[in-house]
Design a protein around this motif. Structure first.
Motif, PDB file in Angstrom:
ATOM      1  N   THR A  69       0.842  -1.210   0.000  1.00 38.72           N
ATOM      2  CA  THR A  69       0.000   0.000   0.000  1.00 38.72           C
ATOM      3  C   THR A  69       0.869   1.248   0.000  1.00 38.72           C
ATOM      4  N   THR A  71       1.079   4.309  -1.043  1.00 41.78           N
ATOM      5  CA  THR A  71       0.476   5.558  -1.507  1.00 41.78           C
ATOM      6  C   THR A  71       0.575   6.584  -0.394  1.00 41.78           C
ATOM      7  N   ALA A 199     -10.582  -2.475  -8.907  1.00 42.88           N
ATOM      8  CA  ALA A 199      -9.399  -1.631  -8.728  1.00 42.88           C
ATOM      9  C   ALA A 199      -8.141  -2.482  -8.553  1.00 42.88           C
ATOM     10  N   GLU A 200      -8.270  -3.579  -7.799  1.00 38.99           N
ATOM     11  CA  GLU A 200      -7.124  -4.461  -7.575  1.00 38.99           C
ATOM     12  C   GLU A 200      -6.716  -5.171  -8.860  1.00 38.99           C
ATOM     13  N   LYS A 202      -7.202  -4.027 -11.896  1.00 35.67           N
ATOM     14  CA  LYS A 202      -6.606  -3.005 -12.750  1.00 35.67           C
ATOM     15  C   LYS A 202      -5.156  -2.753 -12.336  1.00 35.67           C
ATOM     16  N   LYS A 203      -4.930  -2.721 -11.039  1.00 33.18           N
ATOM     17  CA  LYS A 203      -3.594  -2.510 -10.513  1.00 33.18           C
ATOM     18  C   LYS A 203      -2.679  -3.669 -10.895  1.00 33.18           C
ATOM     19  N   GLN A 204      -3.223  -4.902 -10.798  1.00 30.16           N
ATOM     20  CA  GLN A 204      -2.438  -6.091 -11.135  1.00 30.16           C
ATOM     21  C   GLN A 204      -2.114  -6.129 -12.626  1.00 30.16           C
ATOM     22  N   LYS A 206      -1.764  -3.610 -14.567  1.00 31.79           N
ATOM     23  CA  LYS A 206      -0.741  -2.590 -14.792  1.00 31.79           C
ATOM     24  C   LYS A 206       0.641  -3.130 -14.433  1.00 31.79           C
ATOM     25  N   LYS A 207       0.713  -3.864 -13.302  1.00 33.39           N
ATOM     26  CA  LYS A 207       1.974  -4.450 -12.886  1.00 33.39           C
ATOM     27  C   LYS A 207       2.442  -5.515 -13.867  1.00 33.39           C
TER      28      LYS A 207
END
Length: 245
Positions: A69, A71, A199-200, A202-204, A206-207
């Motif tokens: 986390t 941020t 959201a998770e 989307k984050k994954q 991106k990674k």
């Protein structure tokens, strides 16, 4: 020993110690008792003695990284968790250093809780607050309020009571933060859970995309590197072998 700067500032709402600038700031409250004033001073001096700036900043980054986390918002929350746990450790150590301050702590926190309603809990169900808020109030004289904790929370409270080193503080704060994340997820509505999952994901993605890009970049450069090494090898053979003969 060291000299620290002390200020009385009417614009602040609470006492604090700037561990980097070595500045102790006290609020200007009307009709403040001697016990509460002494409590504020003793508590903040505890931070001056025991809370290291570099270790504090590193702890925030470490906990954020451990929980994935990293941020600005998450680090602000982690700072609050660290502060609550560190406050409990500091108060225990200060009472041990200055036994005469025990009376100041009891009467000072009672004034904060009752007369000044510092934590804004008058008329509220304290047990409806988050774990870290309940823990904060509990250690600041709220043990008389019949604050309830789950078995898992009680284990964290016992660890906070027994904390001696800043490493202890980091471990407890990290576990408490992780516990809060779990509780938050369990209490989400179906719609909130769906949004969180999206959201998770989307984050994954991106990674994964970033990882794949690095992988493809390496694949792209590999033939060129091989060609370069082959040319270097041929050049060395051309130069060294005739000389060796």
């Amino acid at each position: 020993t060291e000299n620290i700067t002390m200020q009385h500032n009417p614009s602040v709402t609470t006492a604090y110690f700037d561990i980097k600038q070595r500045l102790l700031v006290l609020p200007v409250w009307q009709n403040i008792s001697e016990d509460l004033y002494d409590l504020l001073v003793v508590h903040e001096v505890g931070h001056a003695l025991d809370t290291d700036f570099e270790a504090w900043m590193a702890a925030i980054k470490k906990i954020a990284a451990d929980h994935g986390t990293k941020t600005v918002k998450a680090e602000a929350v982690i700072k609050d968790f660290l502060n609550v746990v560190e406050d409990a450790r500091i108060d225990k150590r200060q009472k041990r250093r200055y036994p005469g301050s025990r009376k100041n702590y009891v009467k000072g926190y009672a004034e904060l809780l009752n007369e000044r309603d510092f934590f804004k809990i008058r008329g509220k169900d304290v047990n409806g607050l988050s774990f870290i808020d309940r823990a904060n109030i509990y250690f600041k004289g709220g043990y008389v309020l019949n604050i309830k904790f789950t078995p898992e929370e009680r284990k964290l409270i016992v660890r906070m009571e027994n904390a001696e080193t800043f490493d202890d503080v980091i471990g407890i704060a990290s576990d408490a933060y992780g516990y809060a994340i779990t509780v938050e997820k369990e209490n989400l509505t179906p719609e909130e859970k769906l949004l969180r999952e999206k959201a998770e994901k989307k984050k994954q993605r991106k990674k994964d995309k970033k990882k794949e890009k690095k992988k493809n970049l390496w694949k792209c450069w590999l033939p060129h590197l091989k060609k370069t090494f082959d040319l270097l090898e041929a050049l060395l053979r051309k130069i060294i072998l005739p000389w060796a003969r």
